[in-house]
Write a protein that holds these residues in place. Structure first.
Motif, PDB file in Angstrom:
ATOM      1  N   GLN A 110       0.649  -1.157   0.174  1.00 13.04           N
ATOM      2  CA  GLN A 110      -0.240  -0.134  -0.068  1.00 13.04           C
ATOM      3  C   GLN A 110       0.937   1.400  -0.064  1.00 13.04           C
ATOM      4  O   GLN A 110       0.301   2.421  -0.316  1.00 13.04           O
ATOM      5  CB  GLN A 110      -1.019   0.111   1.156  1.00 13.04           C
ATOM      6  CG  GLN A 110      -2.152  -1.090   0.915  1.00 13.04           C
ATOM      7  CD  GLN A 110      -2.910  -1.051   2.427  1.00 13.04           C
ATOM      8  OE1 GLN A 110      -2.738  -0.190   3.384  1.00 13.04           O
ATOM      9  NE2 GLN A 110      -3.956  -1.896   2.263  1.00 13.04           N
ATOM     10  N   ASP A 111       2.207   0.898   0.337  1.00 15.99           N
ATOM     11  CA  ASP A 111       3.088   2.311   0.291  1.00 15.99           C
ATOM     12  C   ASP A 111       3.423   2.444  -1.238  1.00 15.99           C
ATOM     13  O   ASP A 111       3.982   1.492  -1.637  1.00 15.99           O
ATOM     14  CB  ASP A 111       4.291   1.944   1.158  1.00 15.99           C
ATOM     15  CG  ASP A 111       5.178   3.162   1.586  1.00 15.99           C
ATOM     16  OD1 ASP A 111       5.228   3.854   0.521  1.00 15.99           O
ATOM     17  OD2 ASP A 111       6.007   3.208   2.543  1.00 15.99           O
ATOM     18  N   GLU A 112       3.381   3.670  -1.929  1.00 14.75           N
ATOM     19  CA  GLU A 112       3.573   4.037  -3.044  1.00 14.75           C
ATOM     20  C   GLU A 112       5.172   3.827  -3.313  1.00 14.75           C
ATOM     21  O   GLU A 112       5.440   3.321  -4.326  1.00 14.75           O
ATOM     22  CB  GLU A 112       3.008   5.445  -3.101  1.00 14.75           C
ATOM     23  CG  GLU A 112       3.200   5.591  -4.962  1.00 14.75           C
ATOM     24  CD  GLU A 112       2.819   7.191  -5.033  1.00 14.75           C
ATOM     25  OE1 GLU A 112       3.076   7.665  -6.382  1.00 14.75           O
ATOM     26  OE2 GLU A 112       2.427   7.823  -4.114  1.00 14.75           O
ATOM     27  N   ARG A 113       5.905   4.064  -2.245  1.00 13.06           N
ATOM     28  CA  ARG A 113       7.261   4.057  -2.389  1.00 13.06           C
ATOM     29  C   ARG A 113       7.782   2.361  -2.698  1.00 13.06           C
ATOM     30  O   ARG A 113       8.846   2.235  -3.358  1.00 13.06           O
ATOM     31  CB  ARG A 113       8.087   4.778  -1.094  1.00 13.06           C
ATOM     32  CG  ARG A 113       7.605   6.028  -0.939  1.00 13.06           C
ATOM     33  CD  ARG A 113       8.502   6.393   0.466  1.00 13.06           C
ATOM     34  NE  ARG A 113       7.733   5.870   1.286  1.00 13.06           N
ATOM     35  CZ  ARG A 113       8.035   5.772   2.694  1.00 13.06           C
ATOM     36  NH1 ARG A 113       9.076   6.465   3.198  1.00 13.06           N
ATOM     37  NH2 ARG A 113       7.455   5.229   3.418  1.00 13.06           N
TER      38      ARG A 113
END
Length: 246
Positions: free
Chosen positions: A229-232
């Protein structure tokens, strides 16, 4: 009686596979006809019937990913067995699973089954991703760093990209290595405790590049939904695959 019949059946099956692999024509009355010069294999015996597969085995997944990394071309059961260090029977079962799940990397024409990886690996990955499974059997979370050799999951992703790791490392350990590490005897964290390290029990481990780091495709499959879920993290996954796989 029964044991003898089983032995004869398995021996006949092995001989047939070997003849097919070597391209030697043969005829078994009411069973099989193999004519390699016209690319024909006919069978009424059911010996090549493929058993249904509900879930890809870890060994088959390891074979598929290894084939992708090494860009296999016309690799037969025997050669695949040598490359993975397993028996021909085990490799043959892997081929059966791949054939049943229609992964489209097995060529059944000609004198034998063989795996060939297409040039567009990225497209292949999109096509087969739905049949692959998470390599993680179990996840352990400990209050202190136990300093294992293999890096896996998010820590491995950080090794392949510019992503910064968590305050704690993530390691990988094979099921057969659990006894040596005594991981099951260690107490995991309680609610509210800080994480010292995470250990992923893995179904397989591929010696890719730096042997102490989980391979890129398995890293992508090992990450949790929360981590993704973390874009990075997603950007780093794409960067890793572009640089090391595609």
């Amino acid at each position: 009686g029964l044991n003898c019949a089983i032995f004869l059946r398995s021996t006949t099956h092995y001989i047939n596979e070997k003849l097919i692999e070597d391209g030697i024509p043969f005829v078994l009355k009411d069973k099989q006809i193999y004519l390699p010069f016209i690319g024909c294999l006919l069978s009424n015996s059911g010996e090549r019937d493929i058993a249904p597969v509900e879930l890809l085995s870890f060994l088959t997944q390891k074979l598929i990913l290894t084939a992708i990394y090494e860009k296999w071309e016309k690799v037969t059961v025997s050669t695949a067995a040598e490359k993975l260090g397993v028996s021909k029977t085990s490799a043959s079962r892997c081929f059966d699973e791949i054939e049943y799940l229609n992964a489209n990397i097995i060529d059944t024409k000609g004198k034998s089954r063989a795996i060939t990886i297409p040039p567009d690996v990225k497209q292949l990955w999109k096509q087969i991703q739905h049949i692959l499974r998470k390599p993680v059997i179990r996840r352990y979370v400990f209050p202190s760093d136990i300093h294992l050799e293999k890096k896996a999951g998010i820590t491995a992703l950080c090794e392949y990209s510019l992503l910064s790791d968590n305050d704690f490392p993530t390691y990988g350990v094979m099921k057969k290595e659990l006894a040596d590490t005594e991981i099951k005897k260690l107490k995991q964290i309680r609610r509210g405790e800080e994480i010292g390290c995470v250990v992923l029990e893995l179904g397989y481990f591929i010696d890719y590049g730096q042997k102490s780091i989980q391979d890129p495709l398995s890293v992508a499959l090992s990450l949790t939904d929360e981590e993704k879920q973390d874009e990075r993290v997603m950007i780093s996954i794409n960067e890793m695959l572009e640089e090391y796989v595609w």
